[in-house]
Design a protein around this motif. Structure first.
Motif, mmCIF file in Angstrom:
data_model
loop_
_atom_site.group_PDB
_atom_site.id
_atom_site.type_symbol
_atom_site.label_atom_id
_atom_site.label_comp_id
_atom_site.label_asym_id
_atom_site.label_seq_id
_atom_site.Cartn_x
_atom_site.Cartn_y
_atom_site.Cartn_z
ATOM 1 N N ASP A 181 51.514 42.926 94.324
ATOM 2 C CA ASP A 181 50.476 43.149 93.328
ATOM 3 C C ASP A 181 49.131 42.607 93.801
ATOM 4 O OD1 ASP A 181 52.144 44.439 91.470
ATOM 5 O OD2 ASP A 181 52.851 42.532 90.669
ATOM 6 N N TYR A 185 45.736 44.907 94.371
ATOM 7 C CA TYR A 185 44.428 44.607 93.768
ATOM 8 C C TYR A 185 43.351 44.437 94.845
ATOM 9 C CZ TYR A 185 46.369 43.892 89.069
ATOM 10 O OH TYR A 185 46.955 44.069 87.836
ATOM 11 N N ILE A 202 43.683 37.792 88.214
ATOM 12 C CA ILE A 202 44.878 38.613 88.421
ATOM 13 C C ILE A 202 46.127 37.742 88.246
ATOM 14 C CG2 ILE A 202 43.727 40.272 89.926
ATOM 15 C CD1 ILE A 202 45.002 38.857 92.331
ATOM 16 N N THR A 269 41.449 40.128 81.276
ATOM 17 C CA THR A 269 42.394 41.171 81.731
ATOM 18 C C THR A 269 41.698 42.479 82.115
ATOM 19 O OG1 THR A 269 42.756 41.929 79.453
ATOM 20 C CG2 THR A 269 44.219 40.196 80.292
ATOM 21 N N GLN A 272 43.137 45.054 84.702
ATOM 22 C CA GLN A 272 44.279 45.901 84.366
ATOM 23 C C GLN A 272 43.839 47.273 83.857
ATOM 24 O OE1 GLN A 272 47.114 43.780 81.858
ATOM 25 N NE2 GLN A 272 46.569 41.853 82.850
ATOM 26 N N ASP A 273 42.637 47.360 83.308
ATOM 27 C CA ASP A 273 42.097 48.650 82.876
ATOM 28 C C ASP A 273 41.474 49.405 84.042
ATOM 29 O OD1 ASP A 273 42.780 48.183 80.176
ATOM 30 O OD2 ASP A 273 40.949 47.013 79.878
ATOM 31 N N PRO A 276 44.996 49.980 86.849
ATOM 32 C CA PRO A 276 46.279 49.833 86.143
ATOM 33 C C PRO A 276 47.460 49.957 87.096
ATOM 34 C CG PRO A 276 45.304 51.989 85.708
ATOM 35 C CD PRO A 276 44.272 51.211 86.457
ATOM 36 N N ARG A 279 53.020 45.741 87.080
ATOM 37 C CA ARG A 279 53.169 44.516 87.870
ATOM 38 C C ARG A 279 54.614 44.026 87.856
ATOM 39 N NH1 ARG A 279 49.651 41.130 84.337
ATOM 40 N NH2 ARG A 279 50.424 42.700 82.858
#
Length: 313
Positions: A181, A185, A202, A269, A272-273, A276, A279
């Motif tokens: 993850d 990112y 994150i 957060t 995450q948008d 996406p 995770r």
């Protein structure tokens, strides 16, 4: 995209290089010793040292650079070395008209009296932020994966001690994240222009106490762990007995253990948008790390014997 990875011989950097190549980016790595780098042949290798201004300028003819350098394993004055390294890199990258830099730092709120290690990570972030390029910052807690020093510490403690006497830090909350993850990112922000100049937090989907982290790791190793918290054992005292139980370099273990007093949980957060992804849960991340780990490490008895003989860890 032409991309420079500093710290490419480290745990995160090595995984990142593979992912960038898989995504068809042109990768340059900066290393202090060309002979020590045994990564993919497709990368361009530049020899240099960020502590020596002018020695790494040839590596900066790129569009974006990842800054993954830290000096924690080099001893007690790691914070000063990290300051100098970040300052040298920021100035050189600015002079080279670099477009973007991506930095992987640590979670933790400034108001929480951060540990020396986390304060150093935040100071490096501020120094890099003074450059003329766009800085993107990702802040993470413990990264779970084979090769992660933090996970190595957890794995050895959980695997070697059926009963653990610990200070109250075992109740501190942490939001660990799987290495896959983290890499996703890191690559994702490089490929997403809107993340330039932004700071993101994150983490994985699970918020756990350190006691829960240790117990789950022990469960997957095939046993049960009893934790007995006591009020007088400080994180610093913990770091002294940890050197007798684990193979982790004390110069690295002490700053990490000093930092467990700080809650490291995602409060922002937004990432995450923007990027996406599903995770990996902590349980699955541990299973993957254990499956990928190298050969077994020495027992506590063997470790103690080496220390008594005066040999190196």
């Amino acid at each position: 995209m032409r991309i420079l990875v500093t710290g490419a011989t480290g745990f995160v950097g090595g995984n990142l290089v593979d992912a960038l190549l898989a995504a068809d980016h042109e990768v340059t790595i900066l290393t202090r010793s060309r002979e020590r780098y045994d990564g993919p042949e497709e990368v361009r290798v530049v020899e240099g040292n960020v502590l020596e201004p002018g020695s790494f300028d040839d590596a900066l003819d790129v569009d974006l650079a990842y800054y993954l350098i830290h000096s924690m394993g080099a001893g007690g004055d790691y914070a000063e070395r990290d300051r100098r390294a970040a300052r040298n890199f920021s100035e050189a990258a600015s002079d080279a008209d670099l477009d973007r830099v991506v930095y992987l730092g640590g979670l933790g709120a400034d108001r929480d009296n951060l540990s020396p290690h986390l304060r150093s990570r935040r100071e490096v972030e501020r120094i890099l932020g003074r450059g003329k390029y766009d800085l993107t910052v990702l802040r993470a807690a413990i990264i779970i994966g084979a090769g992660s020093i933090s996970f190595q510490l957890i794995r050895q403690l959980a695997g070697r001690l059926p009963v653990m006497i610990t200070p109250k830090w075992v109740h501190t909350e942490c939001q660990p994240i799987a290495i896959d993850d983290v890499i996703s990112y890191l690559v994702g922000v490089a490929e997403t222009p809107e993340t330039a100049g932004e700071t993101y937090e994150i983490g994985g989907p699970d918020v756990l106490t350190y006691a829960e982290i240790l117990k789950e790791t022990r469960r997957q190793l095939g046993g049960r762990l009893r934790i007995v918290p006591v009020p007088v054992l400080t994180p610093r005292l913990s770091s002294w007995w940890i050197r007798f139980v684990t193979d982790v370099d004390p110069a690295v273990a002490r700053p990490l253990i000093d930092g467990v007093k700080n809650s490291v949980v995602v409060t922002d957060t937004r990432i995450q948008d923007i990027l996406p992804r599903d995770r990996l849960r902590f349980e699955a991340a541990v299973a993957d790390a254990l499956a990928d780990e190298p050969a077994a490490t020495p027992t506590p008895k063997a470790r103690l014997g080496r220390l008594l003989r005066g040999s190196k860890p």
